[in-house]
Design a protein around this motif. Structure first.
Motif, PDB file in Angstrom:
ATOM      1  N   TYR A 138     -90.380   1.978 -78.085  1.00  0.00           N
ATOM      2  CA  TYR A 138     -91.543   1.096 -78.014  1.00  0.00           C
ATOM      3  C   TYR A 138     -91.888   0.779 -76.563  1.00  0.00           C
ATOM      4  N   ILE A 139     -90.871   0.474 -75.765  1.00  0.00           N
ATOM      5  CA  ILE A 139     -91.100   0.204 -74.334  1.00  0.00           C
ATOM      6  C   ILE A 139     -91.648   1.446 -73.644  1.00  0.00           C
ATOM      7  N   GLY A 140     -91.108   2.614 -74.017  1.00  0.00           N
ATOM      8  CA  GLY A 140     -91.605   3.862 -73.432  1.00  0.00           C
ATOM      9  C   GLY A 140     -93.061   4.119 -73.777  1.00  0.00           C
ATOM     10  N   ILE A 141     -93.453   3.815 -75.030  1.00  0.00           N
ATOM     11  CA  ILE A 141     -94.843   4.004 -75.449  1.00  0.00           C
ATOM     12  C   ILE A 141     -95.770   3.097 -74.644  1.00  0.00           C
ATOM     13  N   ILE A 142     -95.376   1.821 -74.492  1.00  0.00           N
ATOM     14  CA  ILE A 142     -96.206   0.884 -73.730  1.00  0.00           C
ATOM     15  C   ILE A 142     -96.322   1.321 -72.279  1.00  0.00           C
ATOM     16  N   ALA A 143     -95.185   1.736 -71.691  1.00  0.00           N
ATOM     17  CA  ALA A 143     -95.201   2.172 -70.291  1.00  0.00           C
ATOM     18  C   ALA A 143     -96.101   3.399 -70.121  1.00  0.00           C
ATOM     19  N   GLY A 144     -95.969   4.361 -71.026  1.00  0.00           N
ATOM     20  CA  GLY A 144     -96.789   5.566 -70.928  1.00  0.00           C
ATOM     21  C   GLY A 144     -98.268   5.271 -71.096  1.00  0.00           C
ATOM     22  N   GLN A 145     -98.603   4.447 -72.080  1.00  0.00           N
ATOM     23  CA  GLN A 145    -100.004   4.091 -72.289  1.00  0.00           C
ATOM     24  C   GLN A 145    -100.565   3.339 -71.086  1.00  0.00           C
ATOM     25  N   SER A 146     -99.761   2.429 -70.524  1.00  0.00           N
ATOM     26  CA  SER A 146    -100.221   1.653 -69.360  1.00  0.00           C
ATOM     27  C   SER A 146    -100.518   2.569 -68.181  1.00  0.00           C
ATOM     28  N   ILE A 147     -99.619   3.523 -67.941  1.00  0.00           N
ATOM     29  CA  ILE A 147     -99.822   4.442 -66.812  1.00  0.00           C
ATOM     30  C   ILE A 147    -101.098   5.264 -67.001  1.00  0.00           C
ATOM     31  N   LEU A 148    -101.281   5.804 -68.198  1.00  0.00           N
ATOM     32  CA  LEU A 148    -102.457   6.643 -68.462  1.00  0.00           C
ATOM     33  C   LEU A 148    -103.752   5.846 -68.337  1.00  0.00           C
ATOM     34  N   VAL A 149    -103.787   4.650 -68.897  1.00  0.00           N
ATOM     35  CA  VAL A 149    -105.005   3.839 -68.856  1.00  0.00           C
ATOM     36  C   VAL A 149    -105.311   3.391 -67.430  1.00  0.00           C
ATOM     37  N   ILE A 150    -104.288   2.960 -66.700  1.00  0.00           N
ATOM     38  CA  ILE A 150    -104.498   2.510 -65.314  1.00  0.00           C
ATOM     39  C   ILE A 150    -104.989   3.664 -64.448  1.00  0.00           C
ATOM     40  N   ILE A 151    -104.422   4.860 -64.620  1.00  0.00           N
ATOM     41  CA  ILE A 151    -104.873   6.025 -63.850  1.00  0.00           C
ATOM     42  C   ILE A 151    -106.341   6.334 -64.162  1.00  0.00           C
ATOM     43  N   ALA A 152    -106.684   6.322 -65.453  1.00  0.00           N
ATOM     44  CA  ALA A 152    -108.064   6.638 -65.848  1.00  0.00           C
ATOM     45  C   ALA A 152    -109.047   5.629 -65.272  1.00  0.00           C
ATOM     46  N   LEU A 153    -108.730   4.340 -65.374  1.00  0.00           N
ATOM     47  CA  LEU A 153    -109.642   3.311 -64.867  1.00  0.00           C
ATOM     48  C   LEU A 153    -109.655   3.270 -63.340  1.00  0.00           C
ATOM     49  N   THR A 154    -108.551   3.634 -62.712  1.00  0.00           N
ATOM     50  CA  THR A 154    -108.524   3.699 -61.246  1.00  0.00           C
ATOM     51  C   THR A 154    -109.451   4.802 -60.742  1.00  0.00           C
ATOM     52  N   VAL A 155    -109.399   5.953 -61.410  1.00  0.00           N
ATOM     53  CA  VAL A 155    -110.304   7.055 -61.047  1.00  0.00           C
ATOM     54  C   VAL A 155    -111.756   6.628 -61.247  1.00  0.00           C
ATOM     55  N   PHE A 156    -112.036   5.917 -62.333  1.00  0.00           N
ATOM     56  CA  PHE A 156    -113.392   5.406 -62.583  1.00  0.00           C
ATOM     57  C   PHE A 156    -113.820   4.429 -61.489  1.00  0.00           C
ATOM     58  N   LEU A 157    -112.895   3.541 -61.090  1.00  0.00           N
ATOM     59  CA  LEU A 157    -113.187   2.584 -60.019  1.00  0.00           C
ATOM     60  C   LEU A 157    -113.490   3.299 -58.701  1.00  0.00           C
ATOM     61  N   LEU A 158    -112.687   4.294 -58.380  1.00  0.00           N
ATOM     62  CA  LEU A 158    -112.900   5.047 -57.134  1.00  0.00           C
ATOM     63  C   LEU A 158    -114.214   5.817 -57.170  1.00  0.00           C
ATOM     64  N   PHE A 159    -114.570   6.330 -58.350  1.00  0.00           N
ATOM     65  CA  PHE A 159    -115.849   7.033 -58.472  1.00  0.00           C
ATOM     66  C   PHE A 159    -117.010   6.087 -58.167  1.00  0.00           C
ATOM     67  N   LEU A 160    -116.936   4.862 -58.664  1.00  0.00           N
ATOM     68  CA  LEU A 160    -117.987   3.889 -58.384  1.00  0.00           C
ATOM     69  C   LEU A 160    -118.026   3.532 -56.904  1.00  0.00           C
ATOM     70  N   VAL A 161    -116.851   3.388 -56.289  1.00  0.00           N
ATOM     71  CA  VAL A 161    -116.800   2.997 -54.878  1.00  0.00           C
ATOM     72  C   VAL A 161    -117.415   4.076 -53.983  1.00  0.00           C
ATOM     73  N   PHE A 162    -117.092   5.330 -54.244  1.00  0.00           N
ATOM     74  CA  PHE A 162    -117.512   6.398 -53.328  1.00  0.00           C
ATOM     75  C   PHE A 162    -118.844   7.055 -53.710  1.00  0.00           C
ATOM     76  N   PHE A 163    -119.187   7.058 -54.993  1.00  0.00           N
ATOM     77  CA  PHE A 163    -120.384   7.797 -55.405  1.00  0.00           C
ATOM     78  C   PHE A 163    -121.462   6.915 -56.043  1.00  0.00           C
ATOM     79  N   ARG A 164    -121.144   5.719 -56.501  1.00  0.00           N
ATOM     80  CA  ARG A 164    -122.135   4.825 -57.066  1.00  0.00           C
ATOM     81  C   ARG A 164    -121.909   3.410 -56.524  1.00  0.00           C
ATOM     82  N   ASN A 165    -121.946   3.317 -55.214  1.00  0.00           N
ATOM     83  CA  ASN A 165    -121.622   2.044 -54.568  1.00  0.00           C
ATOM     84  C   ASN A 165    -122.605   0.947 -54.940  1.00  0.00           C
ATOM     85  N   GLU A 166    -123.888   1.327 -55.141  1.00  0.00           N
ATOM     86  CA  GLU A 166    -124.884   0.310 -55.481  1.00  0.00           C
ATOM     87  C   GLU A 166    -124.585  -0.309 -56.851  1.00  0.00           C
TER      88      GLU A 166
END
Length: 353
Positions: free
Chosen positions: A267-295
């Motif tokens: 159960y802890i492994g599932i939560i850790a894995g899901q957290s890593i995947l979601v944070i990576i995905a949203l971090t990439v989305f955040l960086l895309f907004l910062v560099f390509f859709r700053n407005e």
């Protein structure tokens, strides 16, 4: 302190965005299904449509509900109900009997010799019946044969007795009438017998709590499994018919698989894995907004709007996955890029999707 305040003011925008994305990530991880799902589908009487299934670990072959019920029924036939002697009730009834005899002595004018004879014979008869015991009628012994065994608790000892050993109210009455027959020359024998009958009590009482504990102990001893599948053993081959035996083995494997995946470490492994995947995905989305859709990155409403759409869609999909997996393909997932493209552009919409 002032330096910290200046830093927070200077970077308030990026910090607020990071907080929003972390909040969205936490909500998404919470909504994700955590239990392990068995990835094979099968039906009794249908061929196995997947590749050959090899046991990845040892697991027991569980018995069916019908098998367990049959074994429980067989085991409970050996259950011996527990009874206990009611010494207090017997002694109290004996005292009342003596008092009633003394009252009758005055009414019928028995002399001291007659009364002593009657009292002696009556008390001997009463004690004889109580020593044998008048059993309390209960469904656990009704319609049982004379050799049916029960447990009698006496002075902290458990004694096995056959049902024939004890008296009932009816048989006790017969016993007393035979014991106090006319040949004993007891004055007003019918009156004496009636007094004695009125003070007979059931002194062998059923103990439901102790009997129930014995019943539960017997049930606990029933094994839930009837065999073992070893690691590396073939469970079923492709195209093989899922008969009743194979179906039960597959059901046992599925339950053991889900139990292992649902353990605390997993159960802890599932939560850790899901957290890593979601944070990576949203971090990439955040960086895309910062560099390509700053407005857009600087627009609070648009950022909250996009994150809200993502969270809501994940919420709907998670609900369907947990409760209605068969209909998960009916969820309009493609509405997400359509809605985003209406307010922004297709590239951002595709990235969000």
């Amino acid at each position: 302190m002032k330096v910290l305040i200046r830093y927070l003011k200077k970077n308030s925008l990026i910090l607020s965005r990071i907080s929003l994305f972390l909040l969205a990530a936490a909500i998404i991880v919470v909504m994700f299904p955590k239990e392990g799902k068995f990835r094979y589908e099968y039906q009794r009487g249908k061929p196995w449509m997947h590749e050959a299934l090899i046991a990845p670990f040892n697991f027991p072959i569980l018995k069916t509900e019908a098998e367990l019920m049959q074994e429980e029924e067989t085991v409970l036939k050996t259950l011996k109900p527990v009874f206990v002697i009611d010494e207090t009730g017997s002694n109290s009834s004996r005292k009342k009997l003596i008092a009633e005899l003394q009252k009758k002595a005055g009414e019928y004018e028995w002399n001291s010799k007659e009364f002593a004879n009657i009292e002696s014979r009556v008390l001997n008869a009463y004690d004889s019946v109580m020593n044998i015991g008048i059993i309390q009628m209960n469904p656990v012994i009704e319609n049982k044969p004379d050799d049916f065994l029960l447990i009698l608790l006496k002075e902290n000892r458990a004694i096995e007795r056959e049902l024939r050993y004890f008296l009932t109210i009816q048989s006790a009455d017969t016993f007393l009438r035979s014991y106090l027959s006319a040949s004993d020359r007891i004055a007003d024998s019918e009156v004496v017998i009636n007094v004695l009958e009125n003070h007979l009590i059931q002194n062998i009482l059923f103990e439901p709590d102790i009997t129930e504990r014995g019943k539960q102990n017997l049930i606990k001893k029933i094994s839930l499994a009837r065999g073992m599948v070893q690691k590396g053993e073939r469970i079923i081959s492709k195209g093989e018919l899922v008969n009743s035996e194979r179906y039960q083995i597959l059901e046992s494997f599925r339950k053991e698989y889900e139990n292992q995946v649902g353990g605390s470490a997993a159960y802890i492994g599932i939560i850790a894995g899901q957290s890593i995947l979601v944070i990576i995905a949203l971090t990439v989305f955040l960086l895309f907004l910062v560099f390509f859709r700053n407005e857009i990155f600087h627009q609070n409403k648009m950022v909250v709007f996009m994150l809200l759409i993502i969270v809501l869609m994940v919420m709907v999909l998670s609900y369907m996955a947990k409760n209605h997996l068969t209909y998960i393909y009916l969820v309009p997932l493609c509405l997400v890029p359509i809605i985003i493209s209406i307010f922004t552009d297709t590239r951002l919409a595709l990235f969000v999707h």
